[in-house]
Structure formats: C-alpha cells, structure tokens
Design an enzyme around this catalytic site. Structure first.
Site, PDB file in Angstrom:
ATOM      1  N   TYR A  84      16.630  -3.198  -1.188  1.00 45.48           N
ATOM      2  CA  TYR A  84      15.883  -2.403  -2.312  1.00 45.48           C
ATOM      3  C   TYR A  84      15.529  -1.126  -1.744  1.00 45.48           C
ATOM      4  O   TYR A  84      15.616  -0.155  -2.636  1.00 45.48           O
ATOM      5  CB  TYR A  84      14.243  -3.324  -2.396  1.00 45.48           C
ATOM      6  CG  TYR A  84      13.299  -2.291  -3.122  1.00 45.48           C
ATOM      7  CD1 TYR A  84      13.254  -1.993  -4.458  1.00 45.48           C
ATOM      8  CD2 TYR A  84      12.317  -2.050  -2.291  1.00 45.48           C
ATOM      9  CE1 TYR A  84      12.519  -1.178  -4.970  1.00 45.48           C
ATOM     10  CE2 TYR A  84      11.409  -1.180  -2.928  1.00 45.48           C
ATOM     11  CZ  TYR A  84      11.397  -0.487  -4.111  1.00 45.48           C
ATOM     12  OH  TYR A  84      10.651   0.071  -4.927  1.00 45.48           O
TER      13      TYR A  84
ATOM     14  N   SER B   4      10.168   5.566  -3.692  1.00 46.76           N
ATOM     15  CA  SER B   4       9.029   4.906  -2.990  1.00 46.76           C
ATOM     16  C   SER B   4       8.765   4.966  -1.640  1.00 46.76           C
ATOM     17  O   SER B   4       9.796   5.519  -0.957  1.00 46.76           O
ATOM     18  CB  SER B   4       9.574   3.162  -3.123  1.00 46.76           C
ATOM     19  OG  SER B   4       8.891   2.485  -2.229  1.00 46.76           O
TER      20      SER B   4
ATOM     21  N   LYS C 244      16.762   3.095  -3.120  1.00 47.67           N
ATOM     22  CA  LYS C 244      15.895   4.081  -3.516  1.00 47.67           C
ATOM     23  C   LYS C 244      16.600   5.191  -2.880  1.00 47.67           C
ATOM     24  O   LYS C 244      16.251   6.200  -3.140  1.00 47.67           O
ATOM     25  CB  LYS C 244      14.254   3.867  -3.269  1.00 47.67           C
ATOM     26  CG  LYS C 244      13.739   2.809  -4.131  1.00 47.67           C
ATOM     27  CD  LYS C 244      13.498   3.328  -5.455  1.00 47.67           C
ATOM     28  CE  LYS C 244      13.234   2.053  -6.605  1.00 47.67           C
ATOM     29  NZ  LYS C 244      13.128   2.647  -7.779  1.00 47.67           N
TER      30      LYS C 244
HETATM   31  C1  UD1 Z   1       5.734  -3.511  -0.868  1.00 46.44           C
HETATM   32  C2  UD1 Z   1       7.284  -3.510  -0.589  1.00 46.44           C
HETATM   33  C3  UD1 Z   1       8.030  -1.955  -0.945  1.00 46.44           C
HETATM   34  C4  UD1 Z   1       7.409  -1.679  -2.008  1.00 46.44           C
HETATM   35  C5  UD1 Z   1       5.890  -1.816  -2.537  1.00 46.44           C
HETATM   36  C6  UD1 Z   1       5.561  -1.582  -3.938  1.00 46.44           C
HETATM   37  C7  UD1 Z   1       7.609  -5.302   1.169  1.00 46.44           C
HETATM   38  C8  UD1 Z   1       7.990  -5.473   2.371  1.00 46.44           C
HETATM   39  N1  UD1 Z   1       7.645  -3.921   0.780  1.00 46.44           N
HETATM   40  O1  UD1 Z   1       4.959  -2.889   0.061  1.00 46.44           O
HETATM   41  O2  UD1 Z   1       8.944  -1.794  -0.225  1.00 46.44           O
HETATM   42  O3  UD1 Z   1       8.099  -0.174  -2.468  1.00 46.44           O
HETATM   43  O4  UD1 Z   1       5.426  -3.186  -2.145  1.00 46.44           O
HETATM   44  O5  UD1 Z   1       4.530  -1.828  -4.371  1.00 46.44           O
HETATM   45  O6  UD1 Z   1       7.613  -6.012   0.203  1.00 46.44           O
HETATM   46  N2  UD1 Z   1      -0.124  -8.925   2.068  1.00 46.44           N
HETATM   47  C9  UD1 Z   1      -0.872 -10.034   2.616  1.00 46.44           C
HETATM   48  N3  UD1 Z   1      -0.764 -11.266   1.858  1.00 46.44           N
HETATM   49  C10 UD1 Z   1      -0.153 -11.286   0.603  1.00 46.44           C
HETATM   50  C11 UD1 Z   1       0.444 -10.044  -0.016  1.00 46.44           C
HETATM   51  C12 UD1 Z   1       0.391  -8.827   0.931  1.00 46.44           C
HETATM   52  O7  UD1 Z   1      -1.437 -10.043   3.670  1.00 46.44           O
HETATM   53  O8  UD1 Z   1      -0.149 -12.225  -0.112  1.00 46.44           O
HETATM   54  C13 UD1 Z   1       0.021  -7.719   2.936  1.00 46.44           C
HETATM   55  C14 UD1 Z   1       1.114  -7.132   3.225  1.00 46.44           C
HETATM   56  O9  UD1 Z   1       1.707  -8.100   4.568  1.00 46.44           O
HETATM   57  C15 UD1 Z   1       0.949  -5.846   3.810  1.00 46.44           C
HETATM   58  C16 UD1 Z   1      -0.120  -5.362   2.568  1.00 46.44           C
HETATM   59  O10 UD1 Z   1      -0.559  -6.723   2.347  1.00 46.44           O
HETATM   60  O11 UD1 Z   1       0.618  -5.605   5.107  1.00 46.44           O
HETATM   61  C17 UD1 Z   1       0.677  -4.690   1.369  1.00 46.44           C
HETATM   62  O12 UD1 Z   1       1.612  -5.509   0.638  1.00 46.44           O
HETATM   63  P1  UD1 Z   1       2.411  -5.262  -0.578  1.00 46.44           P
HETATM   64  O13 UD1 Z   1       1.306  -5.211  -1.395  1.00 46.44           O
HETATM   65  O14 UD1 Z   1       3.388  -6.335  -0.735  1.00 46.44           O
HETATM   66  O15 UD1 Z   1       2.955  -3.790  -0.180  1.00 46.44           O
HETATM   67  P2  UD1 Z   1       3.866  -3.218   0.958  1.00 46.44           P
HETATM   68  O16 UD1 Z   1       4.228  -4.472   1.629  1.00 46.44           O
HETATM   69  O17 UD1 Z   1       3.165  -2.379   1.551  1.00 46.44           O
END
Ligand code: UD1
Length: 428
Positions: A238, A191, A242
């Site tokens: 997590y 990841s 990895k």
């Molecule tokens: C997340 C994991 C990462 C993992 C990846 C796999 C965390 C902190 N990181 O990455 O370790 O490898 O998923 O797919 O969980 N967001 C919102 N509202 C929401 C959900 C997400 O604003 O309800 C935003 C998050 O704050 C972030 C972006 O969308 O800025 C992407 O979020 P997400 O899809 O969870 O991925 P990552 O955080 O990049």
C-alpha cells in the site's frame, strides 16, 4: 430552504443530465457591488471540481468543504467502500450552510462508477467540454482531487497486484485521460506512509526527506543536506503504491509544465464533521485506531487491544499526528486554490497535512473516555507488524505555502465522533 441542486446518474452508462442552468456566477452578477477579485474567488465561475472517491471518509468531508467554499462538485464513486446516503447528507449540510450565509448552493453530481471505467469517464468529461469562440475546446472542470484508492495495509500484503492495479495502473490511465481533456490541475491523496522507516529514525518528518529528484535543503541546525530521490524504507505494498504514484506524477509534471500537481501526505485523519452527520462508515472491518475505539464504545468489540506498550514514548504507547478530518479536508481546498492561482513553488509539490503535534494511543483513549463519560476497556498487546513508535509531521511547508493550518483538537474530534454515534443511534 432552497432545495439542493443534486443529480445522481445512478448506474454507469446512463446519460448525464445536468441539473439547473444558472450558475453561482450568473446568480451573483446581480448582487455584485464589490471587488471583482473577491467575487471571482467566492464564485468560481461555472467551474467544477472532479472528486474521485468523494463519498468516502476523507472524500465526503472534502466534498462538503468544497461546496461550502462555493465550488460545484462532480463526484465519481463506485460505492465499494461508501454509501449512497452520504450524498444526501453532504447536500443537506451544504444547503444549510448556504441558507445561513444567504448564498447559493452550488451543484453536486454523483457518477456512480469506478474511476477506472474509461468509457464512463470519457463520457462524463465530454459533458463538461465547452467550445471557445476560437473553436478550441476547454473543460469546465478546473481541478481534480483523487481519493479513490485501496488503503488497507494488511490486504495490500495479501493482494499486492490488486493494489498496484487499482492505485498505480488506475492513476496512470486516469491522468492520461484527464490530460487528453486538458484537465491538468491534480491533487493527489498521498500518505505519511511514504516516509516508511524514516519515522523510526526519530528525525522530524519533513517533505524534503522523501523526494522524487535530488534536493538540497538546510536542516534545523543550518547544515546543508542533500537527499537523493528514492524510496525511504516503505514497509508494505500500500505504502509503495503511494510512493510510486507520487513518483509518476512528479515525472508527469516534469514532462509537461501545463500540469500542476500537489501530493498531500496525510498523517492520521480522525473525527468527523461537527454536525455528526458524516462519519467514518467503511464497509470493511476497521483497523485504524479511532474506528476500533468506536466499535468498543458501541459494544461491538469487548476491548481495545493496544498494540505495543513498550515504545520509547512518554507512556509506552505509540504516538501519531492525529489530524481532524475537517482540517484535512480544508487542506485540499487550500492546495487547490494555491495551485489554481499559480502560486505553487514548483508544478509538482508535496505537502504534509498534519498538526505537527503527536498524541499517544493512551491519550486518545483517555480523551475519548473523558468526552464520552464511558469506560473504554483496553488490553496491552504486542506491537503490530509494520508499526512505528512515533510518526509526527513537520507542518511548516503547508502552513507557509498553502496558508493553511489546523484549527481543531483531539478533543474536538472525540466530541464530534460522539455526536456521530448519537445521531446514528449507535451510542449505547
Ligand atoms: C495506518 C496505516 C497507514 C495509513 C494510515 C491511514 C498501518 C500499519 N498503517 O497508519 O499506512 O496511511 O493508517 O490512516 O496500518 N492501534 C491500536 N489498536 C488498534 C488499532 C490501532 O493500538 O486496534 C494503534 C496502532 O498500533 C498505531 C496507532 O494505534 O500505533 C495508530 O494506528 P492506525 O490508526 O492504524 O494508524 P497507523 O498505523 O499510524
């Protein structure tokens, strides 16, 4: 239509019964009138790829792409975060593909047990051992793609030992058993999380920034940089699992040149197969952006909380490298064939799987609204713990060394997700 050659051994311990006796290779021999190399590429001769977690989100899309590329696939999945029906859907889609191409449907088998069940694993592997005419044995499994792992960041903070046991100890035992059977081509799901706080530094995320032995490379401005092996500010258990798994695999490859190991560092996989028949359908409460957007679209959540609107990005929301899951799945096939053709630069190699281009959370919402013609209510919320403002891949190594590049866009992913919702009867 030819009926899919599919078997399901059901519960652990049940004897395995292979389905079908002829193979893509025997079938093809009567049709052969071309070049032998081409034939071997298209029909990997009675060989099987073992896929752990092959019914999960990325696993199911990869299993489908493997079948389309004429590989026989053996899936190990304990169904803890997936559904058995996914197997039928994969089989249906692959059969349709082969029917259209006029090619033979490869075999697909499910072994529904935990990949850590060493007794079940050994019994499975024994089924694929063949004796050579010199009395040595060899496996018909020519490669393994290992997806099965826990992946919820928050849960890993609450239950670190659960994560280290499954992801790290599980990998050690698994690789050890595979080695005993002489199966030494291994593709590992890593990841972008291994880059940890490097993502906040604003540096382009290239593989050389997170290495398992000291490396020197030339930066974009031509200056030489030396990077020590080690951790890169990883923020949660997590992510550490990895990184540790990568380190263990790098050591394994260094100890035994027969191993060929690829660690694929996924950026943010989204979307689903264009048929709309496979999607992200986890049993657990989703926390990733697109699954939450989907919950809002289906009315299960009233609004999307946008975590952080004050990042140093063009619109203030976080930027990620969103990669269509079909592109990601095809990255595994590229890695597998590069490894099996002996063309990897080293016998342990890491690759970013990303598009090299970032989109903000706001852009994702706008694109989904445009594609679905639905309004997606949002609410500005504070930053989520452990988040970074921007995380975008440098994708040049995988393009150059795996001859792979992404083809699909954010819009494609949103269109495909809308089809999934329609077909699942979830769209309101
Ligand atoms: C997340 C994991 C990462 C993992 C990846 C796999 C965390 C902190 N990181 O990455 O370790 O490898 O998923 O797919 O969980 N967001 C919102 N509202 C929401 C959900 C997400 O604003 O309800 C935003 C998050 O704050 C972030 C972006 O969308 O800025 C992407 O979020 P997400 O899809 O969870 O991925 P990552 O955080 O990049």
């Amino acid at each position: 239509m030819e009926s899919p050659r599919l078997s399901d051994t059901g519960t652990p311990g049940e004897p395995y019964s292979p389905v079908g006796v002829d193979t893509p290779a025997t079938q093809s021999s009567v049709l052969f009138d071309g070049n032998l190399e081409e034939l071997l590429r298209n029909f990997p001769l009675d060989q099987y790829i073992l896929v752990t977690g092959g019914l999960g989100f990325i696993g199911s899309h990869t299993t489908l792409e493997l079948l389309k590329a004429n590989y026989n696939v053996v899936v190990i999945d304990d169904l803890s975060n997936s559904f058995r029906e996914v197997l039928d859907r994969i089989s249906l889609l692959a059969s349709k593909h082969h029917e259209l191409q006029g090619t033979k449907m490869p075999e697909l088998h499910l072994h529904a047990h935990d990949f850590r069940d060493t007794v079940a694993l050994k019994s499975l592997l024994e089924q694929y051992q063949v004796e050579s005419r010199w009395g040595t044995s060899k496996s018909k499994i020519s490669g393994v793609i290992h997806f099965a792992a826990y992946k919820a960041v928050e849960e890993s903070i609450r239950s670190p030992l659960k994560y280290y046991a499954n992801n790290v100890s599980g990998l050690i035992d698994f690789a050890s058993t595979l080695g005993d059977f002489g199966i030494k081509t291994f593709i590992f799901s890593s990841s972008a999380t291994v880059y940890g706080t490097l993502a906040t530094s604003g540096l382009p995320l290239r593989e050389e920034l997170c290495v398992h032995k000291q490396e020197a490379f030339h930066d974009d401005d031509g200056s030489e940089r030396a990077i020590q092996s080690g951790c890169t500010g990883i923020t949660n258990p997590y992510g550490r699992t990895k990184w540790m798994c990568e380190a263990i695999l790098a050591d394994l490859a260094a100890s035994d040149p027969e191993w060929t190991i690829v660690a694929l560092r996924y950026f943010n996989p989204i979307g689903c197969d264009e048929s709309g028949l496979l999607g992200e359908d986890p049993r657990q409460v989703p926390t990733n952006l697109l699954p939450v957007v989907v919950k809002v679209m289906t009315g299960q959540y009233s609004e999307l909380q946008m975590f952080g609107t004050d990042w140093e990005t063009a619109d203030g929301t976080a930027v990620r490298d969103f990669i269509h899951v079909t592109d990601l799945a095809r990255g595994h096939i590229a890695a597998l064939s590069t490894a099996n053709e002996g063309k990897l630069v080293e016998n342990f190699r890491t690759f970013n799987l990303g598009t090299g281009r970032g989109h903000s959370v706001m852009e994702v919402v706008d694109t989904m609204e445009r594609v679905s013609s639905k309004r997606i209510p949002t609410k500005a919320s504070s930053r989520r713990a452990g988040d970074v403002g921007s995380c975008v891949a440098v994708a040049s190594r995988s393009q150059a060394e795996l001859q792979w590049r992404t083809e699909k866009t954010l819009t494609d992913a949103c269109v495909n997700l809308c089809s999934f919702l329609e077909i699942s009867g979830l769209s309101s």
